[in-house]
Design a protein around this motif. Structure first.
Motif, mmCIF file in Angstrom:
data_model
loop_
_atom_site.group_PDB
_atom_site.id
_atom_site.type_symbol
_atom_site.label_atom_id
_atom_site.label_comp_id
_atom_site.label_asym_id
_atom_site.label_seq_id
_atom_site.Cartn_x
_atom_site.Cartn_y
_atom_site.Cartn_z
ATOM 1 N N ASP A 224 60.457 28.809 4.727
ATOM 2 C CA ASP A 224 59.218 29.557 4.960
ATOM 3 C C ASP A 224 58.815 30.286 3.678
ATOM 4 O OD1 ASP A 224 57.200 31.273 5.738
ATOM 5 O OD2 ASP A 224 58.178 31.881 7.603
ATOM 6 N N PRO A 225 57.582 30.115 3.196
ATOM 7 C CA PRO A 225 57.149 30.791 1.955
ATOM 8 C C PRO A 225 57.281 32.312 2.003
ATOM 9 C CG PRO A 225 55.562 29.108 2.603
ATOM 10 C CD PRO A 225 56.529 29.235 3.740
ATOM 11 N N ASP A 226 57.197 32.894 3.204
ATOM 12 C CA ASP A 226 57.323 34.341 3.337
ATOM 13 C C ASP A 226 58.774 34.795 3.463
ATOM 14 O OD1 ASP A 226 54.556 34.628 3.277
ATOM 15 O OD2 ASP A 226 54.380 34.344 5.455
ATOM 16 N N ILE A 494 73.659 38.139 1.036
ATOM 17 C CA ILE A 494 72.855 38.241 2.261
ATOM 18 C C ILE A 494 73.688 37.860 3.473
ATOM 19 C CG2 ILE A 494 70.883 37.237 3.487
ATOM 20 C CD1 ILE A 494 69.434 37.079 0.800
ATOM 21 N N ALA A 495 74.550 36.851 3.327
ATOM 22 C CA ALA A 495 75.409 36.434 4.434
ATOM 23 C C ALA A 495 76.365 37.547 4.855
ATOM 24 C CB ALA A 495 76.190 35.185 4.044
ATOM 25 N N LEU A 496 76.728 38.414 3.915
ATOM 26 C CA LEU A 496 77.631 39.520 4.226
ATOM 27 C C LEU A 496 76.916 40.702 4.873
ATOM 28 C CD1 LEU A 496 79.919 39.527 1.057
ATOM 29 C CD2 LEU A 496 80.652 39.142 3.414
ATOM 30 N N ALA A 559 68.194 29.951 -4.566
ATOM 31 C CA ALA A 559 68.717 30.423 -3.281
ATOM 32 C C ALA A 559 67.969 29.767 -2.121
ATOM 33 C CB ALA A 559 68.604 31.944 -3.196
ATOM 34 N N GLY A 560 66.654 29.600 -2.281
ATOM 35 C CA GLY A 560 65.860 28.952 -1.247
ATOM 36 C C GLY A 560 66.241 27.492 -1.057
ATOM 37 N N ASP A 561 66.568 26.810 -2.147
ATOM 38 C CA ASP A 561 67.000 25.410 -2.043
ATOM 39 C C ASP A 561 68.293 25.288 -1.243
ATOM 40 O OD1 ASP A 561 64.821 24.625 -3.518
ATOM 41 O OD2 ASP A 561 65.913 24.493 -5.424
ATOM 42 N N LYS A 570 64.609 30.797 7.079
ATOM 43 C CA LYS A 570 64.528 32.224 6.757
ATOM 44 C C LYS A 570 65.898 32.724 6.305
ATOM 45 C CE LYS A 570 60.883 33.245 10.157
ATOM 46 N NZ LYS A 570 59.852 33.548 9.140
ATOM 47 N N PHE A 571 65.905 33.635 5.340
ATOM 48 C CA PHE A 571 67.160 34.192 4.854
ATOM 49 C C PHE A 571 67.829 35.044 5.915
ATOM 50 C CE2 PHE A 571 65.232 33.121 0.773
ATOM 51 C CZ PHE A 571 66.325 32.647 0.064
ATOM 52 N N SER A 572 67.055 35.606 6.817
ATOM 53 C CA SER A 572 67.633 36.436 7.878
ATOM 54 C C SER A 572 68.498 35.630 8.840
ATOM 55 C CB SER A 572 66.524 37.153 8.653
ATOM 56 O OG SER A 572 65.601 36.222 9.182
ATOM 57 N N SER A 573 68.399 34.300 8.779
ATOM 58 C CA SER A 573 69.201 33.458 9.663
ATOM 59 C C SER A 573 70.620 33.239 9.145
ATOM 60 C CB SER A 573 68.526 32.086 9.846
ATOM 61 O OG SER A 573 67.217 32.217 10.359
#
Length: 637
Positions: A224-226, A494-496, A559-561, A570-573
């Motif tokens: 997601d771009p956002d 982020i995973a932590l 990181a997005g790749d 989403k990074f929140s996932s």
């Protein structure tokens, strides 16, 4: 005698001498058992030949023990002393005089420079030799120079250039500290917009302990771009939320960094639409280049405080004045409690180092009349409840601007007490920045840098579990910082449990930092961590701001790749189940197994993990001496 017999005799003699050397070496190194063993074997050998006397080669001989056995100085250095120095000096004097003989005998005029040049050069070298040698013998600070005139200086010369020799010629690509060559090269390539792909396969030892990897999906997806933005600020606290990038510039003060470095960082932040943390040195004019700012309010209250006796006192009017002077570019306020590299330690800037620009940024008198102190603790509050009230006060003064705190985690009970205060007052920080003990600094005592505070992983997980267990994560975002350079570093953090990640030294490397480790000397060769105008001039903000932007965008894209390869948009996932780590040979664990998460609100209901629940329950009596000491074999899990 035949050639074969000669060869045999030579081998026997060589063997006997080798045994003699081994005996001497063993005796010198206090190994009587080994020496006796060789001596016994040698004696039995001679006895069998009808001789009762030991051979001369088997007798311990001091002359055959070289200096290399006893210590590290080669023989030719050991033989150098003051008398030898004088003899060599007299020889130089003689040579200098003799070199004049030929042009004088030829009656050549002094204008014939070519004829007299060798003599002049030799005379100059002789004079320098005597000057250095006599100075060495006269001084009393260095025994090496005193005992080995002239020659002893090479020890200090080699010691000076040792870091450069090691970095460029000795250390392997994966040996450098705090960042190895492969890590630094990645930042350099991305900041210069150079292709950083590699071929032939990984150079990492994937079966080594601590090797980590992300678990990819059979079905990758588009990101997601956002997803690279995060809203910071809770409506429950009356905050106007700020949309932050997930990757930003961590706190670095003006004064620790020079004019051009700060300018380049802020302009790069403007290009990439991410924030730039000011550090506790105040908001300088070099910060006001258009990039979003997070104003770091430290114990010195620079830009928002005054002196009162030997204390620095917060001044609300100065606080509002600084906010208004930045024309809305200050997006968040960060109250600094401590930093990873020197938690619980203050600082001092001598008045002779305070420039007009530094005084302007910190709002202290110029010319400086006194040293500039950063105390070890705040004067505006003395416990967690007062801290929560101070946060609410800053938010009110800033008309709803997000306000948070920065800390390196120490006692677990401190975090528990802070969460309890937030829960009871029903107000608190919009974010909390966790700085790991591995974080960087311009200067810090080695004991604090190496042996105080929790590293990022343990500190981040403790803060995550406390805020989750107290039911506060929906209102407070977590920002993490500490040796984050690559896209995978970003994703793992982020995973932590982090929502946003900051990096300081990563962006310094993008400016051209070569890890010279001279930050505290004011002699940074790249002009980054210095106030020397000659050195600062080497850093061009127009060029470096583009490199700052390139490094940011390429790291976030990397990181997005990985995120897409894991099957998430989403990074929140991302969670700890998605990252694996080898903890010992033949055994791997997910980060969730190594650092278990907790159920939201579990501490409030009294059903949290035993260890964490004990800390939470004890936080009610933390004001009593020794209350931060808890029972149990496992520290926080």
């Amino acid at each position: 005698m035949s050639r074969c017999s000669s060869s045999i005799m030579f081998t026997i003699i060589k063997h006997q001498k080798m045994k003699s050397y081994l005996i001497a070496a063993a005796t010198q190194n206090h190994s009587p058992f080994i020496a006796a063993r060789f001596t016994t074997r040698s004696s039995s050998s001679t006895t069998s030949k009808g001789s009762s006397e030991p051979r001369q080669d088997d007798i311990y001989n001091h002359s055959k023990v070289t200096a290399m056995i006893g210590h590290n100085f080669p023989d030719y250095i050991e033989k150098w002393n003051r008398n030898v120095f004088r003899k060599v000096g007299y020889a130089f004097v003689g040579l200098s005089g003799a070199s004049l003989a030929w042009p004088i005998s030829m009656e050549l005029p002094l204008s014939h420079f070519g004829a007299y040049a060798p003599s002049l050069i030799l005379t100059a070298l002789t004079a320098a030799y005597w000057h250095v040698g006599l100075s060495d013998m006269k001084q009393t600070q260095h025994a090496i120079r005193r005992n080995y005139p002239v020659l002893g200086n090479f020890r200090y010369i080699l010691e000076t250039v040792r870091p450069e020799i090691r970095q460029y010629f000795v250390e392997a690509d994966t040996e450098g500290r705090p960042f190895d060559r492969t890590q630094r090269s990645l930042v350099y390539q991305r900041s210069k917009n150079v292709d950083c792909t590699t071929g032939f396969g990984t150079l990492k030892k994937v079966y080594d302990v601590r090797h980590e990897w992300a678990c990819h999906s059979m079905f990758p997806t588009n990101v997601d771009p956002d997803a690279t933005r995060c809203l910071i600020g809770s409506a429950a606290y009356g905050t106007n939320a700020y949309s932050a990038s997930i990757f930003n510039i961590s706190a670095m003060s003006y004064g620790a960094l020079g004019d051009n470095a700060i300018t380049a960082l802020n302009r790069g932040a403007k290009l990439g639409n991410f924030y730039h943390n000011t550090g506790e040195g105040g908001v300088s004019k070099f910060h006001c280049e258009g990039g979003d700012l997070v104003w770091n309010v430290g114990t010195g209250y620079f830009g928002c405080g005054t002196n009162q006796g030997d204390k620095r006192i917060f001044n609300p009017d100065m606080f509002k004045e600084t906010l208004e002077s930045c024309n809305g570019k200050i997006k968040m306020i960060e109250v600094k409690l401590s930093q990873g590299a020197k938690p619980g330690h203050g600082g001092l800037l001598p008045k002779k180092k305070i420039t007009m620009n530094i005084a302007e940024a910190r709002k202290i008198p110029w010319p400086a009349e006194f040293d500039c102190h950063s105390p070890s603790r705040h004067s505006a509050f003395s416990n967690q409840y007062e801290l929560v009230e101070f946060i609410a006060k800053l938010r009110e003064l800033g008309n709803g601007i997000p306000v948070g705190v920065k800390m390196c985690v120490g006692h677990p009970g401190d975090i528990a007490r802070f969460c309890r205060a937030i829960h009871e007052i029903q107000n608190g920080p919009d974010f909390i920045t966790i700085d790991g003990a591995e974080g960087g600094t311009g200067a810090a005592p080695p004991e604090f840098m190496n042996s105080v505070g929790l590293p990022l992983e343990e500190g981040l997980v403790l803060a995550r579990n406390m805020f989750d267990g107290a039911g506060l994560r929906g209102k407070t975002k977590i920002i993490a910082s500490g040796k984050v350079l690559s896209g995978f570093d970003l994703l793992r953090t982020i995973a932590l449990g982090a929502d946003v990640v900051n990096s300081a030294r990563g962006f310094m490397l993008s400016l051209g930092c070569i890890q010279a480790l001279k930050c505290q000397t004011n002699k940074c060769p790249t002009g980054i961590t210095t106030q020397d105008k000659m050195l600062m001039a080497g850093l061009d903000p127009e060029d470096k701001m583009v490199r700052v932007y390139n490094y940011h965008i390429k790291t976030v894209n990397a990181a997005g790749d990985i995120l897409g390869a894991m099957g998430y948009s989403k990074f929140s996932s991302v969670c700890g189940d998605d990252i694996m780590r080898r903890i010992r040979p033949g055994e791997v664990r997910t980060l969730s197994e190594q650092f278990p998460s907790v159920e939201a609100g579990c501490l409030l209901r009294g059903v949290g993990p035993t260890r964490l629940q004990e800390i939470w329950d004890s936080s009610e009596r933390l004001n009593t001496p020794g209350a931060h000491r808890y029972k149990g074999t496992r520290w926080i899990y």
